[in-house]
Design a protein around this motif. Structure first.
Motif, PDB file in Angstrom:
ATOM      1  N   GLY A  51       0.815  -1.208   0.000  1.00 31.95           N
ATOM      2  CA  GLY A  51       0.000   0.000   0.000  1.00 31.95           C
ATOM      3  C   GLY A  51       0.847   1.255   0.000  1.00 31.95           C
ATOM      4  O   GLY A  51       1.670   1.442   0.886  1.00 31.95           O
ATOM      5  N   VAL A  52       0.648   2.096  -1.014  1.00 29.94           N
ATOM      6  CA  VAL A  52       1.264   3.421  -1.024  1.00 29.94           C
ATOM      7  C   VAL A  52       0.224   4.339  -0.390  1.00 29.94           C
ATOM      8  O   VAL A  52      -0.725   4.766  -1.033  1.00 29.94           O
ATOM      9  N   ILE A  53       0.397   4.585   0.907  1.00 27.20           N
ATOM     10  CA  ILE A  53      -0.560   5.389   1.681  1.00 27.20           C
ATOM     11  C   ILE A  53      -0.205   6.854   1.442  1.00 27.20           C
ATOM     12  O   ILE A  53       0.861   7.314   1.838  1.00 27.20           O
ATOM     13  N   LYS A  54      -1.102   7.569   0.774  1.00 26.54           N
ATOM     14  CA  LYS A  54      -0.791   8.914   0.303  1.00 26.54           C
ATOM     15  C   LYS A  54      -1.764   9.940   0.868  1.00 26.54           C
ATOM     16  O   LYS A  54      -2.963   9.704   0.894  1.00 26.54           O
ATOM     17  N   GLN A  55      -1.209  11.054   1.339  1.00 30.55           N
ATOM     18  CA  GLN A  55      -2.001  12.221   1.740  1.00 30.55           C
ATOM     19  C   GLN A  55      -1.310  13.442   1.178  1.00 30.55           C
ATOM     20  O   GLN A  55      -0.129  13.677   1.475  1.00 30.55           O
ATOM     21  N   ASP A  56      -2.018  14.182   0.348  1.00 25.91           N
ATOM     22  CA  ASP A  56      -1.464  15.376  -0.289  1.00 25.91           C
ATOM     23  C   ASP A  56      -0.175  15.012  -1.037  1.00 25.91           C
ATOM     24  O   ASP A  56      -0.191  14.158  -1.887  1.00 25.91           O
ATOM     25  N   ASP A  57       0.955  15.633  -0.658  1.00 23.58           N
ATOM     26  CA  ASP A  57       2.215  15.361  -1.364  1.00 23.58           C
ATOM     27  C   ASP A  57       3.137  14.451  -0.558  1.00 23.58           C
ATOM     28  O   ASP A  57       4.346  14.433  -0.768  1.00 23.58           O
ATOM     29  N   LYS A  58       2.560  13.688   0.388  1.00 21.70           N
ATOM     30  CA  LYS A  58       3.372  12.809   1.235  1.00 21.70           C
ATOM     31  C   LYS A  58       2.859  11.374   1.192  1.00 21.70           C
ATOM     32  O   LYS A  58       1.680  11.130   0.930  1.00 21.70           O
ATOM     33  N   VAL A  59       3.779  10.437   1.470  1.00 20.64           N
ATOM     34  CA  VAL A  59       3.413   9.026   1.604  1.00 20.64           C
ATOM     35  C   VAL A  59       3.928   8.521   2.944  1.00 20.64           C
ATOM     36  O   VAL A  59       4.916   9.032   3.484  1.00 20.64           O
ATOM     37  N   PHE A  60       3.227   7.518   3.477  1.00 20.73           N
ATOM     38  CA  PHE A  60       3.599   6.948   4.771  1.00 20.73           C
ATOM     39  C   PHE A  60       4.517   5.752   4.538  1.00 20.73           C
ATOM     40  O   PHE A  60       4.189   4.841   3.786  1.00 20.73           O
ATOM     41  N   LEU A  61       5.681   5.766   5.185  1.00 24.79           N
ATOM     42  CA  LEU A  61       6.664   4.698   5.047  1.00 24.79           C
ATOM     43  C   LEU A  61       6.990   4.083   6.399  1.00 24.79           C
ATOM     44  O   LEU A  61       6.859   4.741   7.433  1.00 24.79           O
ATOM     45  N   THR A  62       7.418   2.827   6.364  1.00 25.56           N
ATOM     46  CA  THR A  62       7.947   2.180   7.567  1.00 25.56           C
ATOM     47  C   THR A  62       9.347   1.684   7.238  1.00 25.56           C
ATOM     48  O   THR A  62       9.693   1.473   6.071  1.00 25.56           O
ATOM     49  N   LYS A  63      10.156   1.510   8.275  1.00 27.06           N
ATOM     50  CA  LYS A  63      11.529   1.041   8.085  1.00 27.06           C
ATOM     51  C   LYS A  63      11.605  -0.412   8.529  1.00 27.06           C
ATOM     52  O   LYS A  63      11.142  -0.755   9.631  1.00 27.06           O
ATOM     53  N   ARG A  64      12.176  -1.264   7.673  1.00 29.44           N
ATOM     54  CA  ARG A  64      12.289  -2.690   7.983  1.00 29.44           C
ATOM     55  C   ARG A  64      13.190  -2.881   9.203  1.00 29.44           C
ATOM     56  O   ARG A  64      14.213  -2.215   9.336  1.00 29.44           O
ATOM     57  N   LEU A  65      12.780  -3.781  10.088  1.00 23.90           N
ATOM     58  CA  LEU A  65      13.595  -4.067  11.268  1.00 23.90           C
ATOM     59  C   LEU A  65      14.939  -4.631  10.825  1.00 23.90           C
ATOM     60  O   LEU A  65      15.024  -5.349   9.815  1.00 23.90           O
ATOM     61  N   ALA A  66      15.991  -4.324  11.579  1.00 28.34           N
ATOM     62  CA  ALA A  66      17.357  -4.663  11.188  1.00 28.34           C
ATOM     63  C   ALA A  66      17.565  -6.152  10.917  1.00 28.34           C
ATOM     64  O   ALA A  66      18.338  -6.531  10.043  1.00 28.34           O
ATOM     65  N   ASP A  67      16.859  -7.019  11.649  1.00 30.32           N
ATOM     66  CA  ASP A  67      17.090  -8.461  11.503  1.00 30.32           C
ATOM     67  C   ASP A  67      16.202  -9.119  10.434  1.00 30.32           C
ATOM     68  O   ASP A  67      16.215 -10.327  10.275  1.00 30.32           O
ATOM     69  N   SER A  68      15.448  -8.321   9.674  1.00 26.75           N
ATOM     70  CA  SER A  68      14.579  -8.884   8.637  1.00 26.75           C
ATOM     71  C   SER A  68      15.273  -8.836   7.270  1.00 26.75           C
ATOM     72  O   SER A  68      16.292  -8.157   7.108  1.00 26.75           O
ATOM     73  N   HIS A  69      14.712  -9.540   6.278  1.00 27.93           N
ATOM     74  CA  HIS A  69      15.221  -9.485   4.905  1.00 27.93           C
ATOM     75  C   HIS A  69      15.184  -8.029   4.439  1.00 27.93           C
ATOM     76  O   HIS A  69      14.195  -7.349   4.650  1.00 27.93           O
ATOM     77  N   GLN A  70      16.282  -7.547   3.878  1.00 26.48           N
ATOM     78  CA  GLN A  70      16.397  -6.147   3.454  1.00 26.48           C
ATOM     79  C   GLN A  70      16.257  -5.198   4.658  1.00 26.48           C
ATOM     80  O   GLN A  70      15.718  -4.094   4.539  1.00 26.48           O
ATOM     81  N   GLY A  71      16.720  -5.636   5.816  1.00 26.41           N
ATOM     82  CA  GLY A  71      16.597  -4.876   7.058  1.00 26.41           C
ATOM     83  C   GLY A  71      17.240  -3.499   6.993  1.00 26.41           C
ATOM     84  O   GLY A  71      18.239  -3.293   6.318  1.00 26.41           O
ATOM     85  N   GLY A  72      16.625  -2.541   7.701  1.00 26.35           N
ATOM     86  CA  GLY A  72      17.146  -1.185   7.794  1.00 26.35           C
ATOM     87  C   GLY A  72      16.762  -0.292   6.623  1.00 26.35           C
ATOM     88  O   GLY A  72      17.132   0.874   6.590  1.00 26.35           O
ATOM     89  N   LYS A  73      16.011  -0.833   5.661  1.00 25.57           N
ATOM     90  CA  LYS A  73      15.600  -0.031   4.508  1.00 25.57           C
ATOM     91  C   LYS A  73      14.145   0.398   4.676  1.00 25.57           C
ATOM     92  O   LYS A  73      13.358  -0.272   5.317  1.00 25.57           O
ATOM     93  N   TRP A  74      13.818   1.529   4.073  1.00 23.44           N
ATOM     94  CA  TRP A  74      12.447   2.037   4.104  1.00 23.44           C
ATOM     95  C   TRP A  74      11.593   1.235   3.131  1.00 23.44           C
ATOM     96  O   TRP A  74      12.106   0.691   2.144  1.00 23.44           O
ATOM     97  N   GLU A  75      10.296   1.160   3.404  1.00 20.51           N
ATOM     98  CA  GLU A  75       9.393   0.445   2.499  1.00 20.51           C
ATOM     99  C   GLU A  75       7.983   1.010   2.606  1.00 20.51           C
ATOM    100  O   GLU A  75       7.639   1.707   3.555  1.00 20.51           O
ATOM    101  N   PHE A  76       7.195   0.657   1.598  1.00 27.77           N
ATOM    102  CA  PHE A  76       5.770   0.953   1.633  1.00 27.77           C
ATOM    103  C   PHE A  76       5.128  -0.200   2.400  1.00 27.77           C
ATOM    104  O   PHE A  76       5.445  -1.359   2.147  1.00 27.77           O
ATOM    105  N   PRO A  77       4.242   0.075   3.357  1.00 25.10           N
ATOM    106  CA  PRO A  77       3.666  -0.993   4.181  1.00 25.10           C
ATOM    107  C   PRO A  77       2.885  -2.022   3.361  1.00 25.10           C
ATOM    108  O   PRO A  77       2.339  -1.713   2.303  1.00 25.10           O
ATOM    109  N   GLY A  78       2.829  -3.223   3.883  1.00 32.83           N
ATOM    110  CA  GLY A  78       2.092  -4.308   3.240  1.00 32.83           C
ATOM    111  C   GLY A  78       2.577  -5.628   3.784  1.00 32.83           C
ATOM    112  O   GLY A  78       3.264  -5.673   4.804  1.00 32.83           O
ATOM    113  N   GLY A  79       2.230  -6.697   3.103  1.00 34.05           N
ATOM    114  CA  GLY A  79       2.674  -8.001   3.572  1.00 34.05           C
ATOM    115  C   GLY A  79       2.204  -9.117   2.672  1.00 34.05           C
ATOM    116  O   GLY A  79       1.549  -8.893   1.648  1.00 34.05           O
ATOM    117  N   LYS A  80       2.549 -10.322   3.094  1.00 34.82           N
ATOM    118  CA  LYS A  80       2.273 -11.516   2.301  1.00 34.82           C
ATOM    119  C   LYS A  80       0.781 -11.772   2.123  1.00 34.82           C
ATOM    120  O   LYS A  80      -0.002 -11.597   3.049  1.00 34.82           O
TER     121      LYS A  80
END
Length: 132
Positions: free
Chosen positions: A11-40
């Protein structure tokens, strides 16, 4: 042995000119990187059901409407993903990270300055074409 493809609703959660991002936990695949929320996507659910469930569990929002943006197939070498990406502009609730991860509302124009998993680059490019 063939690498299994992980089907993910994003989900690209968008309001006006901004989007909501979460950062992957360090011990996860691709850890420490920002992402658009979602899941399997689970076996017994549609992509829309998975997106609604994941955004409720991860960021405390209820989707009112969403619009398909794109599909991405990416091979990380150790894992393959198929992302089905949706724009979520109409939702109820206040987006906030519920799983201990960092989160932020980020201006669309600033997305290119953050580090994302490689599979997400196409999303950032598409958003820049549409909104910047």
């Amino acid at each position: 042995m063939a690498t299994k493809t992980v089907h993910v609703a994003v989900g690209v959660i968008k309001q006006d000119d901004k989007v909501f991002l979460t950062k992957r936990l360090a011990d996860s695949h691709q850890g420490g990187k920002w992402e658009f929320p979602g899941g399997k996507v689970e076996q017994d659910e549609t992509v829309h059901q998975a997106l609604a469930r994941e955004l409720k569990e991860e960021v405390a929002i209820e989707i009112l409407t969403c619009m398909p943006l794109m599909q991405i197939n990416h091979d990380y070498g150790d894992k393959k993903v198929r992302l089905e990406v949706f724009i979520v502009e109409h939702f109820s609730g206040e987006a906030k990270a519920l799983e201990g991860q960092q989160s932020a509302w980020v201006k669309l124009a600033a997305l290119s300055q953050l580090t994302f998993p490689t599979a997400n680059q196409a999303i950032i490019t598409k958003l820049a074409e549409l909104y910047c």
